[in-house]
Every structure is written in C-alpha cells, then in structure tokens.
Design an enzyme around this catalytic site. Sequence first.
Site, PDB file in Angstrom:
ATOM      1  N   HIS A  36       0.846  -1.183   0.000  1.00  0.00           N
ATOM      2  CA  HIS A  36       0.000   0.000   0.000  1.00  0.00           C
ATOM      3  C   HIS A  36       0.888   1.242   0.000  1.00  0.00           C
ATOM      4  O   HIS A  36       2.049   1.182   0.352  1.00  0.00           O
ATOM      5  CB  HIS A  36      -0.912   0.022   1.224  1.00  0.00           C
ATOM      6  CG  HIS A  36      -1.795  -1.179   1.337  1.00  0.00           C
ATOM      7  ND1 HIS A  36      -2.756  -1.488   0.418  1.00  0.00           N
ATOM      8  CD2 HIS A  36      -1.848  -2.171   2.272  1.00  0.00           C
ATOM      9  CE1 HIS A  36      -3.381  -2.598   0.773  1.00  0.00           C
ATOM     10  NE2 HIS A  36      -2.841  -3.044   1.889  1.00  0.00           N
ATOM     11  N   ARG A  61       7.100  -5.407   3.510  1.00  0.00           N
ATOM     12  CA  ARG A  61       5.930  -6.137   3.041  1.00  0.00           C
ATOM     13  C   ARG A  61       5.764  -5.906   1.544  1.00  0.00           C
ATOM     14  O   ARG A  61       5.283  -4.855   1.114  1.00  0.00           O
ATOM     15  CB  ARG A  61       4.667  -5.691   3.784  1.00  0.00           C
ATOM     16  CG  ARG A  61       3.417  -6.461   3.345  1.00  0.00           C
ATOM     17  CD  ARG A  61       2.238  -6.234   4.248  1.00  0.00           C
ATOM     18  NE  ARG A  61       1.759  -4.857   4.223  1.00  0.00           N
ATOM     19  CZ  ARG A  61       0.743  -4.409   4.954  1.00  0.00           C
ATOM     20  NH1 ARG A  61       0.131  -5.233   5.789  1.00  0.00           N
ATOM     21  NH2 ARG A  61       0.364  -3.156   4.872  1.00  0.00           N
TER      22      ARG A  61
END
Length: 249
Positions: A36, A61
């Site tokens: 994100h 991530r």
Amino acid sequence: MSSSVPVMMHVATASLAVVEAALDAGYDGLMIDLQHGEVGLEDACAMLRAVPRGNSHLFARPSGLEPGPIGRLLDSGARGIVAPTIETAEQAAQLVAAVKYPPLGRRSLGPSRPGLYSGEDYCAAGNAAVAAVVQIETAAGVDAAGEILAVEGVDAVYIGPADLAVSYGLPGRADWADGPVAEGIEKVAAAARGTGVRLGLYCSDPAFAAAHIRSTGLDFVGMGIDLVFMGKQARATVAALDAALEEQS
C-alpha cells in the site's frame, strides 16, 4: 521503546526522513510497505539501507510472493519479509522458498550489504537472521492457520485485523475486542503457540495493544501508519486553529 515487545511503525511514504524520524521517536523497528502507499522497490531498498544493520525488527511487506523483489529487499537489509493475505500452506511454502537460503529455501546468493550476516556458514546465519512472516488477514487464512504455521521455515505470523474484519463482512478497522475478528485472532494465536511461531498483531490504539501484549502473548506489535499519523495531526491542527479563531471572534 519501553514496551516489553518490539513495536513497529508501518511506513507507506517513500522517505528516508520518515524512517529516521520513526526510529528517533522510539519505535523499535519498521514495516516498509510496498503493498500500500507509494513505496516502490528502489525506494524500499534505499530506506532499508538507511537503518543500521543491527536492527532485527526491520521488515518489508511486498505486494506478492515473487522471489526477485523479495531477494532484493533482503539483500538491502530487511530482516523479515511479511507476505500479505496468506491462505494456504502452499503459499507459505512459496514464501519460505523466496526468503531462505538452501537447503531450506531457494534464495539466491549474491552481492549484498557488507557483513549482512555473520557466521561460519553464511546460509545458515542468513536463515537464522531473516524471518519469513505470513500475514493472516482473511477468514480463509484463520481457518487454515494450523496448516500454514506448520510449514517448515515459517518464523512468524502477523495478523491484519482490518482486512480480516472485511472478510467477515464487518467495517475495515483494527482493535476488535469481541466478535469474529477477536475470535479469529485467538484461533491464530493458539496455532502460533502450538507450532512455536512468533505472533504479531497490528493495533491502532496503544491501550488495546497493551492489553493484547498481556493477554495474547504477542511477540511484536505493528502500531501506527505514517500517512495516518500525518492526516490525524493535520486535522487536529486545523481544527484547533478554527476553534481559536471562534473564541477570539
């Protein structure tokens, strides 16, 4: 920080200054978020290199399980790879293959930060130093938690409560004290205790995090996102100015 477990901030902004500021503020580590936000692979590698090699709570991530980007993140100093939305043992095995050197995985040896891992056996030292972290954040992942965490080479599980809530048809937020999300967290925690895998949870409220550190036996906590912090403080500042102007009118 003074917490009994490491506390990590999610960083979704491609900024070395944010990395430095978060650690200076007292966070133990960081979750560099390529899934994100606006952090690309090149940005993430530079951000990782801005953190001293000795920090073992430096996670990244990625958006998927592709071994190429994962290898570059590890070679730049990531000490853990958090794989989002893991729902099967097969996906967990893919993560281990990308994160771990042979014979446990298939990570490629190549030029990386000098002295990244120390030990007579570089592969063994690297495998011990780097964590393969499965993120469970769906009802399907909760149901398969026992099988997922039993995969050899999985070191930790990180629970994403907001997406987990959405998978149960609930609003996407953290800090659920009861209901299916809370029950799902306990199911994953029980699987982690049964397999000896480290357990992490994202929280937004410090009091909620403290309660789960004590009651659930968390090994690490994700708490706060840089963009959320900025938006919250910006709104509070503008609101305070508006209130002051009203008082003075």
